[in-house]
Enzyme design. Sequence first.
Site, PDB file in Angstrom:
ATOM      1  N   SER A 131      58.372  58.322  41.279  1.00  0.00           N
ATOM      2  CA  SER A 131      59.135  59.486  40.804  1.00  0.00           C
ATOM      3  C   SER A 131      58.625  59.957  39.448  1.00  0.00           C
ATOM      4  O   SER A 131      58.484  61.156  39.196  1.00  0.00           O
ATOM      5  CB  SER A 131      60.617  59.125  40.641  1.00  0.00           C
ATOM      6  OG  SER A 131      61.221  58.954  41.887  1.00  0.00           O
ATOM      7  N   ASP A 164      67.358  54.942  47.636  1.00  0.00           N
ATOM      8  CA  ASP A 164      66.147  54.389  48.256  1.00  0.00           C
ATOM      9  C   ASP A 164      66.256  52.884  48.532  1.00  0.00           C
ATOM     10  O   ASP A 164      65.359  52.307  49.159  1.00  0.00           O
ATOM     11  CB  ASP A 164      64.921  54.678  47.378  1.00  0.00           C
ATOM     12  CG  ASP A 164      64.573  56.167  47.380  1.00  0.00           C
ATOM     13  OD1 ASP A 164      64.972  56.875  48.327  1.00  0.00           O
ATOM     14  OD2 ASP A 164      63.912  56.623  46.430  1.00  0.00           O
TER      15      ASP A 164
HETATM   16  C1  S3P Z   1      63.438  61.242  44.400  1.00  0.00           C
HETATM   17  C2  S3P Z   1      64.739  61.466  44.686  1.00  0.00           C
HETATM   18  C3  S3P Z   1      65.409  60.949  45.890  1.00  0.00           C
HETATM   19  C4  S3P Z   1      64.642  59.808  46.517  1.00  0.00           C
HETATM   20  C5  S3P Z   1      63.173  60.076  46.611  1.00  0.00           C
HETATM   21  C6  S3P Z   1      62.587  60.383  45.241  1.00  0.00           C
HETATM   22  C7  S3P Z   1      62.868  61.855  43.186  1.00  0.00           C
HETATM   23  O1  S3P Z   1      65.534  62.000  46.831  1.00  0.00           O
HETATM   24  O2  S3P Z   1      65.137  59.504  47.799  1.00  0.00           O
HETATM   25  O3  S3P Z   1      62.514  58.939  47.144  1.00  0.00           O
HETATM   26  O4  S3P Z   1      61.764  61.461  42.748  1.00  0.00           O
HETATM   27  O5  S3P Z   1      63.516  62.754  42.643  1.00  0.00           O
HETATM   28  P1  S3P Z   1      66.791  63.015  46.762  1.00  0.00           P
HETATM   29  O6  S3P Z   1      66.743  63.624  45.434  1.00  0.00           O
HETATM   30  O7  S3P Z   1      66.556  64.030  47.842  1.00  0.00           O
HETATM   31  O8  S3P Z   1      67.983  62.151  47.026  1.00  0.00           O
END
Ligand code: S3P
Length: 428
Positions: free
Chosen positions: A22, A312
Amino acid sequence: MDERFEPSGALAGTVIVPGDKSISHRAAIIGSLARGTTNIRGFSEAADCASTLEVLRALGVKIVASDGVLEVAGMGVGGFKAPAGPLHCGNSGTTMRLMAGALATSPIAAVLTGDESLNRRPMRRVIEPLVTMGAKCQASDEAGHPPLTVRGGSLQAVTYAPPVASAQVKSAVLLAGLGARGTTTVTESVPTRDHTERMLRLAGIEVAGEGSAVSVTPGVPEAFDLRVPGDFSSAAFFIAAALMVPGSALTVSGVGLNPTRTHFLGMLERMGARLKVTPGDGGSEPTGDVRVEHGPLTAIDVSPREVALSIDEITLLALVACAAEGRTTIKGAGELRYKESDRIRGTVQGLQAMGARVEEITGGMAIEGPVRLRGTRVGSRGDHRIAMMFAVAALAAEGVTVVQGWEWTQISYPGFAQALRRLKEENR
Ligand code: S3P
């Protein structure tokens, strides 16, 4: 590709996990919108982050890797060049959603597309706020699926409350807000991961508030230097492995401990897990070490709010619940059906095949434990986190487990199987 796993003896040692996915996406994207050259150390080698770099390069951003440092030459807010063709985001929802927001600041037209899985995922959640801000943003169908056409330009600030808890949506709106007239605010009922806010502050952008409401003042970020901490979501697999395999005691070192990411630890503590967190030197993102020891666990009830705080890690929590005494329930997890695969179905069906007492309940799962899992053939369903969760399950199972579609682990953790095996060998 199949990958074969055998039951493991106790796991011990220290693991260093790769750079956070992220944070890596955001560093490249915010760096591309900055004035000057951003230097990123420890950039993730995940295929998802490579998709972000590919998309940025197609928009004219110069990115070079030298001596373990990724240098991103910023083009300023609104500075992207019109791409020659569609922008391929691969399997990466974060690339597509964050780039939709970043693209909205540039007066060009671009098409964001993905692989079969990504092109089935919902994009209305980013289209709606970006259109309200004045961007032209369109999906390929009524249901809001990619390819997504974004035509950016003159934007007006909004105050937006996303209908689903999503850091990707929040980030898309805040990035678009950099190029809007006025102050853009996002209000959330559950605070999602705040890496975008922290990084924008690091880049000199005024970001007010935290938690339920964050506001961004428009402006051009200044280039920054960043060391990406280890990915907590990757560390979670090793933490779960130690809790599943009797006699284990291991440490994950140098991992990101941003409180908007670590709620998995809070839930495990409630189950009785033996965990010790040692904070390290904090930059803009807190980091540290997590020590975990195997021990008895008890079932818990996981609320919808907790699901949003550990989105996650929920499949891993379901796995750990197989080793806990009693009935664990996970509620309000409907969002898991819209990830790289339907993670409720994939988790329930695969764990059932391994002998777990797990069932789907409305918007979630219920798991009865403790149960001794049995090795069998299980499918990744084209989903990296599902594949890695079954590899962890395999270590605690009786007999051999074969995980089909192992190649999908490249999406977030190339080298995961080797890292698991190294822990086993070190302890021989
Ligand atoms: C993420 C946010 C999450 C997560 C994804 C990465 C991010 O998704 O599931 O693996 O880097 O902002 P959502 O924001 O759709 O919940």
